[in-house]
Scaffold this motif. Structure first.
Motif: not given
Lengths: 92, 251
Positions: A88-91, A17, A6, A13, A59, A8-10, A86
């Motif tokens: 991490p997102v940072a926004g 997924k 799997r 896309e 990760i 994740f996120a970007r 995945f």
């Protein structure tokens, strides 16, 4: 053996997924991810650097447990494993 | 210990049904430090204010820009060009005059962060970059107060609650920051993650429920799926690992 992979996120896309992979015995965590990511150069480049190493923020999880990128080459998968990758997102 | 006024009993009557006057008094007597008055900080500060968190300290260095307005719901069209702190304070005071809102217009850095956080009971991470998050993580560890982490990008978000000495810290979980970028975002994503963080703050202060301790919540807004991943402390973590080995209060 069948393992679930799997993204994740970007990563999801770019690479899809979730997928079930029929992998040969002795497939390592790195092999699994590298093979799957190779189908899309942007997806590959988002996970691996120009030397083919995992980017340092990526990760990796195997069956809900974190696997350090440095150990991914020697982490061999088993039937039924679930691997998650995945960023991490940072926004905010 | 400040007691509730009659007005407050009325204002908070529906949540006093949930956690009693005692819980409401805990909120009233609490101080929460919110780092950032942007996409996450806006909904978080609004909901902590209406919930009756007695003292809210909100720090931001920026000026409201038109490109902020798709998600930073504290700031209105008329605020373009104003300091976010001024805009935030005005709105939060109108939303709930019974809570104290202190705003600080400054850039958080290594030299001022400890003073800014002061005696707060918890730190809310509403930043947009990892270097500052690591700094908040360091200070939360030093002061032994929780850090309520949240971050977003596009339709995706993550949140966890860090309890120093008990759970994995931010460095344990994210040893390296993702690449810097101008991130895409639609306002509902920080709205969603901000609500997770604000919920954690309220539960922590009231002392109810189960926190996102050692659990990373992942939100995929594209598929509307929430997942969670178990987190573990890193024994060699540069922030929380060493002290634990030397007889800290861990595990």
């Amino acid at each position: 053996m069948k393992v679930t992979l799997r993204f994740f996120a970007r990563f999801g896309e770019l690479l899809g997924k979730s997928r079930v992979v029929d992998a040969p015995e002795n497939t390592s965590l790195s092999d699994l991810i590298r093979d799957a990511a190779s189908q899309n150069s942007e997806g590959y480049g988002s996970i691996f650097d120009e030397h083919g190493a995992f980017r340092d923020f990526v990760i990796l999880m195997r069956n809900g447990k974190r696997v350090p990128a440095a150990a991914a080459d020697r982490t061999l998968l088993s039937e039924g494993d679930e691997v998650a990758v995945f960023p991490p997102v940072a926004g905010g | 210990m400040l007691m509730l006024s009659q007005n407050e009993r009325e204002r908070y009557s529906r949540q006093i049904m949930l956690f009693g006057e005692e819980g409401q008094e805990r909120l009233k007597n609490a101080t929460i430090f919110i780092a950032g008055a942007g996409g996450l900080g806006s909904p978080i500060s609004i909901y902590l204010a209406v919930a009756g968190v007695g003292r809210i300290i909100l720090v931001d260095k920026d000026t409201v820009e038109r490109t902020n307005l798709n998600r930073q719901i504290l700031h209105y069209d008329r605020d373009i060009g104003r300091k976010k702190t001024a805009s935030a304070q005005e709105k939060l005071r109108e939303i709930n005059p019974d809570v104290a809102v202190e705003v600080i217009d400054t850039t958080i850095d290594e030299t001022n962060v400890r003073d800014l956080v002061g005696e707060a009971d918890g730190i809310v991470d509403a930043m947009d970059n990892f270097p500052l998050r690591y700094l908040l993580n360091q200070v939360a560890f030093e002061k032994k107060i929780p850090l309520f982490h949240g971050a977003i990008r596009g339709f995706y978000g993550q949140a966890t609650t860090i309890l120093p000495g008990k759970t994995a810290c931010l460095r344990c979980t994210f040893p390296n920051p993702p690449q810097k970028e101008v991130f895409p975002v639609v306002g509902v994503t920080p709205g969603f993650i901000g609500m997770v963080q604000a919920t954690e703050v309220i539960k922590y202060l009231v002392g109810t429920g189960e926190l996102l301790a050692d659990r990373l919540l992942l939100w995929d807004g594209e598929r509307s799926v929430v997942e969670e991943i178990a987190l573990e402390r890193n024994p060699s973590c540069e922030v929380c690992g060493g002290r634990t080995r030397h007889g800290g209060d861990a595990l």
